[in-house]
Design a protein around this motif. Structure first.
Motif, PDB file in Angstrom:
ATOM      1  N   GLU A 145       0.440  -1.212   0.336  1.00 45.04           N
ATOM      2  CA  GLU A 145       0.012  -0.128  -0.401  1.00 45.04           C
ATOM      3  C   GLU A 145       0.372   1.527  -0.089  1.00 45.04           C
ATOM      4  OE1 GLU A 145       0.107  -2.180   2.430  1.00 45.04           O
ATOM      5  OE2 GLU A 145       0.217  -1.252   4.561  1.00 45.04           O
ATOM      6  N   LYS A 146       1.906   1.491   0.826  1.00 48.20           N
ATOM      7  CA  LYS A 146       3.011   2.729   0.487  1.00 48.20           C
ATOM      8  C   LYS A 146       3.655   2.910  -0.698  1.00 48.20           C
ATOM      9  CE  LYS A 146       4.313   2.860   4.781  1.00 48.20           C
ATOM     10  NZ  LYS A 146       3.325   4.807   5.613  1.00 48.20           N
ATOM     11  N   TRP A 147       3.986   1.609  -1.896  1.00 50.15           N
ATOM     12  CA  TRP A 147       4.072   1.184  -3.075  1.00 50.15           C
ATOM     13  C   TRP A 147       3.124   2.011  -3.418  1.00 50.15           C
ATOM     14  CZ3 TRP A 147       9.240   2.126  -4.354  1.00 50.15           C
ATOM     15  CH2 TRP A 147      10.089   2.168  -3.400  1.00 50.15           C
ATOM     16  N   HIS A 148       2.191   1.504  -3.425  1.00 42.66           N
ATOM     17  CA  HIS A 148       1.469   2.027  -4.005  1.00 42.66           C
ATOM     18  C   HIS A 148       0.758   4.009  -3.964  1.00 42.66           C
ATOM     19  CE1 HIS A 148      -0.805  -2.182  -5.517  1.00 42.66           C
ATOM     20  NE2 HIS A 148       0.458  -2.118  -5.724  1.00 42.66           N
ATOM     21  N   GLU A 149       0.827   4.173  -2.877  1.00 42.88           N
ATOM     22  CA  GLU A 149       0.013   5.489  -2.324  1.00 42.88           C
ATOM     23  C   GLU A 149       1.109   5.987  -2.958  1.00 42.88           C
ATOM     24  OE1 GLU A 149       0.822   6.610   1.487  1.00 42.88           O
ATOM     25  OE2 GLU A 149       0.062   9.396   1.401  1.00 42.88           O
ATOM     26  N   ILE A 150       2.732   6.350  -2.913  1.00 39.69           N
ATOM     27  CA  ILE A 150       3.385   7.360  -3.800  1.00 39.69           C
ATOM     28  C   ILE A 150       3.430   6.965  -5.346  1.00 39.69           C
ATOM     29  CG2 ILE A 150       5.335   6.028  -3.779  1.00 39.69           C
ATOM     30  CD1 ILE A 150       6.847   7.875  -2.116  1.00 39.69           C
ATOM     31  N   VAL A 151       3.711   5.667  -5.916  1.00 38.91           N
ATOM     32  CA  VAL A 151       3.702   6.348  -7.318  1.00 38.91           C
ATOM     33  C   VAL A 151       2.531   6.873  -7.851  1.00 38.91           C
ATOM     34  CG1 VAL A 151       2.788   4.403  -9.580  1.00 38.91           C
ATOM     35  CG2 VAL A 151       4.766   3.832  -7.369  1.00 38.91           C
ATOM     36  N   ALA A 170       0.992   0.052 -10.350  1.00 33.86           N
ATOM     37  CA  ALA A 170       0.372   1.141  -9.603  1.00 33.86           C
ATOM     38  C   ALA A 170       1.010   1.947 -11.239  1.00 33.86           C
ATOM     39  CB  ALA A 170       0.444   1.556  -8.423  1.00 33.86           C
ATOM     40  N   ALA A 171       2.006   1.594 -11.949  1.00 33.70           N
ATOM     41  CA  ALA A 171       3.186   2.191 -12.888  1.00 33.70           C
ATOM     42  C   ALA A 171       2.480   2.690 -13.640  1.00 33.70           C
ATOM     43  CB  ALA A 171       3.996   2.349 -12.802  1.00 33.70           C
ATOM     44  N   ARG A 172       1.821   3.906 -14.367  1.00 37.52           N
ATOM     45  CA  ARG A 172       1.854   4.285 -15.743  1.00 37.52           C
ATOM     46  C   ARG A 172       2.826   4.648 -16.613  1.00 37.52           C
ATOM     47  NH1 ARG A 172      -1.236   8.729 -15.350  1.00 37.52           N
ATOM     48  NH2 ARG A 172      -1.547   8.303 -13.132  1.00 37.52           N
ATOM     49  N   THR A 173       3.741   5.114 -15.776  1.00 41.68           N
ATOM     50  CA  THR A 173       4.971   5.182 -15.923  1.00 41.68           C
ATOM     51  C   THR A 173       6.158   4.110 -16.276  1.00 41.68           C
ATOM     52  OG1 THR A 173       5.698   6.162 -14.485  1.00 41.68           O
ATOM     53  CG2 THR A 173       4.662   7.792 -16.254  1.00 41.68           C
ATOM     54  N   PRO A 174       6.988   3.928 -17.128  1.00 37.29           N
ATOM     55  CA  PRO A 174       8.199   2.715 -17.289  1.00 37.29           C
ATOM     56  C   PRO A 174       8.799   2.700 -15.475  1.00 37.29           C
ATOM     57  CG  PRO A 174       8.865   4.321 -19.097  1.00 37.29           C
ATOM     58  CD  PRO A 174       7.234   5.386 -18.003  1.00 37.29           C
ATOM     59  N   VAL A 175       9.220   1.439 -14.937  1.00 36.79           N
ATOM     60  CA  VAL A 175       9.764   2.013 -13.886  1.00 36.79           C
ATOM     61  C   VAL A 175      11.008   1.271 -13.794  1.00 36.79           C
ATOM     62  CG1 VAL A 175       9.705   0.165 -11.827  1.00 36.79           C
ATOM     63  CG2 VAL A 175       7.776   1.327 -12.971  1.00 36.79           C
ATOM     64  N   ILE A 176      12.446   1.609 -14.359  1.00 38.68           N
ATOM     65  CA  ILE A 176      13.684   1.763 -13.417  1.00 38.68           C
ATOM     66  C   ILE A 176      13.884   1.340 -12.118  1.00 38.68           C
ATOM     67  CG2 ILE A 176      15.919   2.780 -13.806  1.00 38.68           C
ATOM     68  CD1 ILE A 176      15.183   4.733 -14.699  1.00 38.68           C
ATOM     69  N   VAL A 177      14.803  -0.361 -11.451  1.00 33.67           N
ATOM     70  CA  VAL A 177      14.846  -0.845 -10.281  1.00 33.67           C
ATOM     71  C   VAL A 177      16.731  -0.485 -11.019  1.00 33.67           C
ATOM     72  CG1 VAL A 177      14.836  -2.363  -9.032  1.00 33.67           C
ATOM     73  CG2 VAL A 177      12.913  -2.189 -10.136  1.00 33.67           C
ATOM     74  N   LYS A 178      16.668   0.540  -9.333  1.00 33.46           N
ATOM     75  CA  LYS A 178      18.216   1.056  -8.620  1.00 33.46           C
ATOM     76  C   LYS A 178      18.571   0.294  -8.778  1.00 33.46           C
ATOM     77  CE  LYS A 178      21.401   5.075  -7.694  1.00 33.46           C
ATOM     78  NZ  LYS A 178      21.119   6.527  -7.523  1.00 33.46           N
ATOM     79  N   LEU A 179      20.076  -0.632  -8.718  1.00 33.33           N
ATOM     80  CA  LEU A 179      21.001  -1.675  -7.715  1.00 33.33           C
ATOM     81  C   LEU A 179      21.535  -1.854  -6.623  1.00 33.33           C
ATOM     82  CD1 LEU A 179      20.630  -4.789 -11.594  1.00 33.33           C
ATOM     83  CD2 LEU A 179      18.686  -4.463  -8.836  1.00 33.33           C
ATOM     84  N   THR A 180      22.004  -1.632  -5.084  1.00 28.96           N
ATOM     85  CA  THR A 180      22.824  -1.908  -5.050  1.00 28.96           C
ATOM     86  C   THR A 180      24.227  -2.456  -5.433  1.00 28.96           C
ATOM     87  OG1 THR A 180      24.311  -1.871  -2.810  1.00 28.96           O
ATOM     88  CG2 THR A 180      22.007  -3.238  -3.109  1.00 28.96           C
ATOM     89  N   PRO A 181      25.349  -1.995  -5.018  1.00 27.46           N
ATOM     90  CA  PRO A 181      26.470  -3.109  -5.727  1.00 27.46           C
ATOM     91  C   PRO A 181      27.005  -3.387  -4.190  1.00 27.46           C
ATOM     92  CG  PRO A 181      27.111  -0.487  -5.117  1.00 27.46           C
ATOM     93  CD  PRO A 181      25.327  -0.361  -4.622  1.00 27.46           C
ATOM     94  N   ASN A 182      26.200  -3.105  -3.247  1.00 32.99           N
ATOM     95  CA  ASN A 182      26.801  -3.826  -1.332  1.00 32.99           C
ATOM     96  C   ASN A 182      26.038  -5.686  -2.102  1.00 32.99           C
ATOM     97  OD1 ASN A 182      28.392  -1.840  -0.855  1.00 32.99           O
ATOM     98  ND2 ASN A 182      26.180  -1.019  -0.747  1.00 32.99           N
ATOM     99  N   ILE A 183      26.440  -6.071  -2.525  1.00 33.73           N
ATOM    100  CA  ILE A 183      26.176  -7.596  -2.905  1.00 33.73           C
ATOM    101  C   ILE A 183      26.860  -8.418  -3.683  1.00 33.73           C
ATOM    102  CG2 ILE A 183      24.764  -7.678  -5.652  1.00 33.73           C
ATOM    103  CD1 ILE A 183      22.487  -8.954  -4.124  1.00 33.73           C
ATOM    104  N   THR A 184      26.640  -9.991  -3.728  1.00 39.27           N
ATOM    105  CA  THR A 184      28.172 -10.654  -4.158  1.00 39.27           C
ATOM    106  C   THR A 184      28.160 -10.488  -5.809  1.00 39.27           C
ATOM    107  OG1 THR A 184      27.870 -12.146  -2.275  1.00 39.27           O
ATOM    108  CG2 THR A 184      29.236 -12.742  -4.365  1.00 39.27           C
ATOM    109  N   ASP A 185      27.308 -11.029  -6.575  1.00 41.83           N
ATOM    110  CA  ASP A 185      26.517 -11.269  -7.799  1.00 41.83           C
ATOM    111  C   ASP A 185      25.520 -10.114  -8.201  1.00 41.83           C
ATOM    112  OD1 ASP A 185      25.913 -11.633  -9.829  1.00 41.83           O
ATOM    113  OD2 ASP A 185      25.955 -13.880 -10.050  1.00 41.83           O
ATOM    114  N   ILE A 186      25.442  -8.723  -8.514  1.00 44.50           N
ATOM    115  CA  ILE A 186      24.067  -8.078  -8.932  1.00 44.50           C
ATOM    116  C   ILE A 186      23.396  -8.516 -10.049  1.00 44.50           C
ATOM    117  CG2 ILE A 186      25.769  -6.539 -10.916  1.00 44.50           C
ATOM    118  CD1 ILE A 186      25.018  -3.966  -9.571  1.00 44.50           C
ATOM    119  N   THR A 187      23.959  -9.713 -10.724  1.00 46.43           N
ATOM    120  CA  THR A 187      23.058 -10.042 -11.722  1.00 46.43           C
ATOM    121  C   THR A 187      22.190 -10.877 -11.177  1.00 46.43           C
ATOM    122  OG1 THR A 187      23.813 -11.784 -12.068  1.00 46.43           O
ATOM    123  CG2 THR A 187      24.692 -10.374 -13.332  1.00 46.43           C
ATOM    124  N   VAL A 188      22.148 -11.332 -10.168  1.00 43.06           N
ATOM    125  CA  VAL A 188      21.029 -11.882  -8.891  1.00 43.06           C
ATOM    126  C   VAL A 188      19.703 -10.448  -9.116  1.00 43.06           C
ATOM    127  CG1 VAL A 188      20.614 -13.545  -7.028  1.00 43.06           C
ATOM    128  CG2 VAL A 188      22.318 -13.485  -8.440  1.00 43.06           C
TER     129      VAL A 188
END
Lengths: 420, 70
Positions: free
Chosen positions: A112-118, A165-183
């Motif tokens: 619900e938090k994501w839906h509201e802000i989107v 909820a989104a009508r516009t394109p969604v980009i997911v910004k990833l953290t490098p603080n992880i062993t394998d970012i492709t996961v």
């Protein structure tokens, strides 16, 4: 002039240079000033429940005279009410309809938090959304940012909620603080992401003051880890972009971020698969007008290459990036020293003798002058001498004729398996 | 002896056997390098070489690949 415009998952901008979500995109005043200077897009400083910041927020590493070789911050997301930001986004978009405005978002991992802000953010006309699953400090202690971004199932689930909820394109910004970012990149794609961006900042402690024993920066005598960025992180970011770009299961466009300081850096990211780039530290160091050199440099580069549109070069270097096991073991290069240019500082000899393969001899010519010479047959082509040499053109790494046909480690192991 | 000279010595040993009609039969690799077993094409005699240098280990691998392809 070449066509520098991009279309990243449906988000169009007149050039590939976006300001990353960070202090430079904190307000309408700043973003409009950036667009006036020539930036093609801006990812608004992350919106969410307004936070409280501490004083003393940034620190930088200077290395051998280069200011801001690396940069660190402990600033959190926006501290301004959502309504204030939305009003300024609306006004900015109205004034710059052809520039990309992307809203960076961070809320608790609840549907619900994501839906509201989107819904609220899209109502003011943003061109896209960027989910901040990357900030490593502060918000991560509250289960958001990189705390979310390090758990693939949470990345997938939250992306899915946003896409509901989104009508516009969604980009997911990833953290490098992880062993394998492709996961986590794959998790984002599985959740329905239209694009991914990387990298967010890297966990870091910039230093310790030798006199006071305080951390750098410190807040009333106490410190906490921050997020590291700037030129020093570029190789890490470039690898992560390349790893995602060459992964067939990650089939969405990439927005490249991490230490991009000039047009050359941007081209490297684009060649390695990024559709566009985001920049922060360079703008914080030198101001928004660095964009002028970036656009001019990129345009000249494309013209020199005979390329009419930037999009033609996206990912051109990706096929050249592979696993170590696919590299040719029979390919050889060796160092050659140009004695006309060499200043006989002996750094190459010392480096090779102490820390590499002992193949640079210090010799004395018939005229009594000393000179350096590489024993090519003992040179393994490690590049160290050329790296430490202070004189351009004094040491060149030259390809030597291969005595055997190409053979990779994988080829070799397959052949050995037949001989058991 | 420089590593390059060691390589030349090992390469020469491999080349000698190949010139004499031997083929690589099996390879055992361990912490001490590679133990390459050769068998004569016609007479069935066996010979073994202990190959230590990296370049010679690449070299016999290339020969093995050519042997497999040929």
């Amino acid at each position: 002039m070449a066509d520098l415009s991009i279309n990243l998952a449906g988000i169009k901008s007149p050039n590939p240079f976006w300001l990353a979500s960070a202090p430079p995109t904190n307000s309408g005043y700043q973003v409009q000033r950036a667009f006036d200077a020539g930036w093609g897009g801006a990812v608004w400083k992350t919106l969410g429940d307004p936070i409280l910041n501490v004083s003393s927020r940034f620190a930088a590493v200077s290395f051998n005279g280069q200011r801001v070789a690396g940069f660190n911050n402990i600033e959190l997301i926006t501290d301004r009410p959502l309504e204030v930001n939305l009003k300024e986004i609306y006004e900015t978009k109205k004034r710059f309809p052809n520039h990309a405005i992307i809203a960076s978002l961070m809320v608790e991992p609840k549907q619900e938090k994501w839906h509201e802000i989107v819904k609220r953010v899209e109502d003011v006309g943003v061109d896209g959304l960027e989910l901040n699953f990357g900030c490593p400090h502060g918000m991560a202690e509250r289960g958001m940012g990189s705390a979310s971004g390090q758990v693939p199932s949470l990345v997938e689930k939250q992306t899915y909620w946003v896409k509901e909820a989104a009508r516009t394109p969604v980009i997911v910004k990833l953290t490098p603080n992880i062993t394998d970012i492709t996961v986590t990149a794959e998790a984002a794609v599985n959740g329905g992401a239209d694009a991914i961006s990387m990298i967010n900042t890297i966990n870091s402690l910039m230093g310790v003051d030798l006199d006071t024993w305080n951390t750098i920066p410190h807040v009333a005598g106490k410190g906490a880890h921050g997020g590291y960025c700037g030129p020093a992180v570029k190789p890490i970011a470039l690898n992560m972009v390349a790893e995602c770009a060459r992964n067939p299961r990650i089939s969405v466009p990439i927005s490249g971020i991490g230490g991009i300081s000039n047009w050359q850096d941007a081209v490297e990211f684009i060649l390695m698969g990024a559709t566009g780039v985001q920049i922060c530290t360079a703008a914080m160091h030198h101001g928004f007008r660095i964009i002028e050199d970036m656009i001019e440099g990129l345009d000249h580069y494309l013209e020199q290459k005979g390329v009419s549109s930037l999009t033609e070069i996206i990912g051109k270097s990706v096929p050249r990036y592979s696993d170590w096991g696919n590299l040719d073991l029979n390919y050889n290069i060796a160092a050659q020293i140009n004695t006309d240019v060499c200043i006989n500082c002996n750094k190459c000899h010392i480096a090779c003798e102490d820390t590499s393969h002992q193949c640079i001899d210090m010799l004395t010519g018939e005229d009594g002058r000393s000179y350096l010479k590489v024993r090519e047959e003992d040179c393994v082509g490690c590049n160290l001498c050329a790296i430490v040499c202070p004189v351009d053109g004094a040491i060149t790494m030259v390809e030597t004729a291969a005595s055997q046909p190409p053979m990779t480690w994988n080829d070799r192991q397959a052949a050995l398996n037949t001989a058991k | 002896m420089s590593e390059y000279k060691e390589f030349l010595t090992e390469k020469e040993q491999i080349d000698d056997l190949i010139r004499s009609g031997y083929r690589i039969q099996s390879v055992i690799e361990n912490l001490d390098g590679a133990f390459v077993n050769f068998t004569h094409k016609d007479q069935g005699h066996c010979k073994s070489l202990h190959i230590g240098t990296a370049n010679a280990r690449k070299y016999f691998s290339s020969i093995l690949m050519q042997q497999n392809n040929g």
